[in-house]
Design a protein around this motif. Structure first.
Motif, short mmCIF file in Angstrom:
data_model
loop_
_atom_site.label_atom_id
_atom_site.label_comp_id
_atom_site.label_asym_id
_atom_site.label_seq_id
_atom_site.Cartn_x
_atom_site.Cartn_y
_atom_site.Cartn_z
N SER A 16 43.22 0.13 -7.56
CA SER A 16 43.86 0.16 -6.24
C SER A 16 43.32 -1.01 -5.43
N ARG A 29 45.37 0.29 -0.11
CA ARG A 29 46.72 -0.07 0.35
C ARG A 29 47.78 0.71 -0.41
N ASP A 30 48.78 1.19 0.35
CA ASP A 30 49.89 1.91 -0.27
C ASP A 30 50.67 0.97 -1.18
N ASP A 32 53.72 1.07 -1.84
CA ASP A 32 55.08 0.85 -1.31
C ASP A 32 55.00 0.83 0.23
N PRO A 33 54.45 -0.26 0.78
CA PRO A 33 54.12 -0.26 2.21
C PRO A 33 55.33 -0.12 3.12
N GLN A 34 55.18 0.70 4.13
CA GLN A 34 56.25 0.95 5.11
C GLN A 34 56.00 0.23 6.43
N GLU A 37 50.80 -3.20 7.83
CA GLU A 37 49.53 -2.59 7.40
C GLU A 37 49.83 -1.14 7.04
N HIS A 38 49.58 -0.77 5.80
CA HIS A 38 49.83 0.61 5.36
C HIS A 38 48.74 0.98 4.35
N VAL A 39 47.80 1.75 4.87
CA VAL A 39 46.63 2.14 4.08
C VAL A 39 46.61 3.65 3.93
N HIS A 99 48.11 8.58 5.96
CA HIS A 99 48.73 7.26 6.03
C HIS A 99 48.25 6.62 7.34
N LEU A 101 49.28 3.47 9.48
CA LEU A 101 50.38 2.50 9.54
C LEU A 101 50.28 1.68 10.80
#
Ligand code: 5GP
Ligand code: ZN
Length: 111
Positions: A16, A29-30, A32-34, A37-39, A99, A101
């Motif tokens: 990851s 980090r996700d 498939d970021p939405q 910054e998407h952690v 999440h 975001l």
């Protein structure tokens, strides 16, 4: 827990993109970021969801949210913390995760 993808990520069995790690939690980090910054922040111990986690672990996670938000540079601009829970909450991985975001203005109400 066997066959839990986030347990495998916590154990390092699945790679990851790590943002923060200590003995209790991992932020990564996700895939498939939405948002810019998407952690995802997870406890290393498996809990299915927010209904199962103990208060001490949850409070610890709250402190790490602050730390991660500062590291990502979104503490001042603001961000959103989401904990999807169960079927109607659209939880797709049954290992508690927050999440985090940020990096853009969020929409409200959520869909
Ligand atoms: P949920 O829908 O359960 O609230 O969120 C699960 C999140 O985990 C999703 O945003 C999804 O993109 C992310 N995710 C699922 N599998 C992986 C993976 O293998 N690696 C990473 N980094 N994120 C994942
Ligand atoms: Zn797990």
């Amino acid at each position: 827990m066997e066959n839990c993808i986030f347990c495998k990520i916590a154990a390092g069995e699945i790679p990851s993109n790590k943002v923060y790690e200590d003995e209790k939690v991992l932020a990564f980090r996700d895939i498939d970021p939405q948002a810019p910054e998407h952690v995802l922040l997870i406890p290393k111990q498996h809990f299915d969801n927010i209904l199962e986690v103990d208060g001490e672990t949850f409070a610890y996670m709250q402190g790490i949210v602050k730390r991660v938000a500062n590291e990502l540079g979104i503490a001042e601009t603001g961000f959103r913390v989401v904990i999807n829970t169960g079927k109607d909450g659209m939880q797709s991985v049954n290992h508690l995760h927050m999440h985090i975001l940020g990096g853009r203005s969020m929409q409200w109400p959520p869909g």
